[in-house]
Design an enzyme around this catalytic site. Sequence first.
Site, PDB file in Angstrom:
ATOM      1  N   LEU A 105      46.584  49.924  48.471  1.00  8.09           N
ATOM      2  CA  LEU A 105      46.322  51.016  47.740  1.00  8.09           C
ATOM      3  C   LEU A 105      45.594  50.459  46.488  1.00  8.09           C
ATOM      4  O   LEU A 105      45.912  49.190  46.009  1.00  8.09           O
ATOM      5  CB  LEU A 105      47.386  52.029  47.431  1.00  8.09           C
ATOM      6  CG  LEU A 105      48.172  52.687  48.276  1.00  8.09           C
ATOM      7  CD1 LEU A 105      49.502  53.246  47.660  1.00  8.09           C
ATOM      8  CD2 LEU A 105      47.184  53.701  48.778  1.00  8.09           C
ATOM      9  N   ASP A 106      44.785  51.128  45.746  1.00  7.29           N
ATOM     10  CA  ASP A 106      43.959  50.584  44.592  1.00  7.29           C
ATOM     11  C   ASP A 106      45.309  50.292  43.323  1.00  7.29           C
ATOM     12  O   ASP A 106      46.288  51.155  43.551  1.00  7.29           O
ATOM     13  CB  ASP A 106      42.867  51.509  43.903  1.00  7.29           C
ATOM     14  CG  ASP A 106      42.001  51.864  44.955  1.00  7.29           C
ATOM     15  OD1 ASP A 106      41.904  50.800  45.790  1.00  7.29           O
ATOM     16  OD2 ASP A 106      41.378  53.005  44.977  1.00  7.29           O
ATOM     17  N   HIS A 107      45.002  49.657  42.325  1.00  8.14           N
ATOM     18  CA  HIS A 107      45.744  49.632  41.380  1.00  8.14           C
ATOM     19  C   HIS A 107      46.471  50.703  40.803  1.00  8.14           C
ATOM     20  O   HIS A 107      47.608  50.793  40.381  1.00  8.14           O
ATOM     21  CB  HIS A 107      45.470  48.360  40.438  1.00  8.14           C
ATOM     22  CG  HIS A 107      44.507  48.957  39.508  1.00  8.14           C
ATOM     23  ND1 HIS A 107      44.899  49.494  38.267  1.00  8.14           N
ATOM     24  CD2 HIS A 107      43.230  49.031  39.475  1.00  8.14           C
ATOM     25  CE1 HIS A 107      43.633  49.685  37.709  1.00  8.14           C
ATOM     26  NE2 HIS A 107      42.577  49.526  38.249  1.00  8.14           N
TER      27      HIS A 107
END
Length: 236
Positions: A105-107
């Site tokens: 998942l993106d940050h």
Amino acid sequence: MTRRSLDRILQSQGFGTRSFCRQLIRQGEISIDGVVVDDERAEFETDGLSFSLFDETWVYREHVYIALNKPSGIECSRRPSHHPSVMTLLPDEFREREVQAIGRLDHDTTGLLLLTDDGAFNHRMSSPKHHVPKRYLATTAEPVSASLIDALRTGVQLHDEPEPLFAIECVQVSEHQLEIVLAQGKYHQVKRMLAAAGNHCAALQRISIGQLTLASLALAEGEWCYLEQSQLSLLQ
Ligand code: URA
């Protein structure tokens, strides 16, 4: 049925090197069924084994399967570049066991993240052939319109993809929110699809993977839990 020596059992559970585990045993730190076991070569059946160490009871697990409610500002990589790693939210034993995120998942994306030290399972789940649907709740900068939903359902062309990508399901939740279900997990896929359809993703949360929902796990942000077989079967 597998019998193993206590030092190997502790090492397999992420408590450190074999020599460190032997030290723990010799110091009388481990008890099984309420009895201290200080013989590192004592053998035990691993199935169903539980032991006490550091004032906690541990159940032997050949592999661990973990769900985390990922907060924003955390990178999924074990070697992050700009933000703390997801591993900082988990016990040290998991780092020793080489637990890794299943996909990324993106940050700044929150929500359901799975992790495991079972490489074959990770590979199967991450394989493009597997197609486990993933459901996201996206908050949009511009109001959600019927044409946005339509474009996401019929497919949007991303510049580095050979074919348009489409949502398996897409429903409006409120003026600025929609739920979108994807079969693939391409890089920044939800954000790029929203941008290609003329809107902008202001916030993103993954709310389910297969039939496993974040809500059913009742985890606060940053909390994790083990997944048991019945929950893993919801991912197929
Ligand atoms: N799609 C995105 O754009 N980001 C994620 O983190 C997951 C899916």
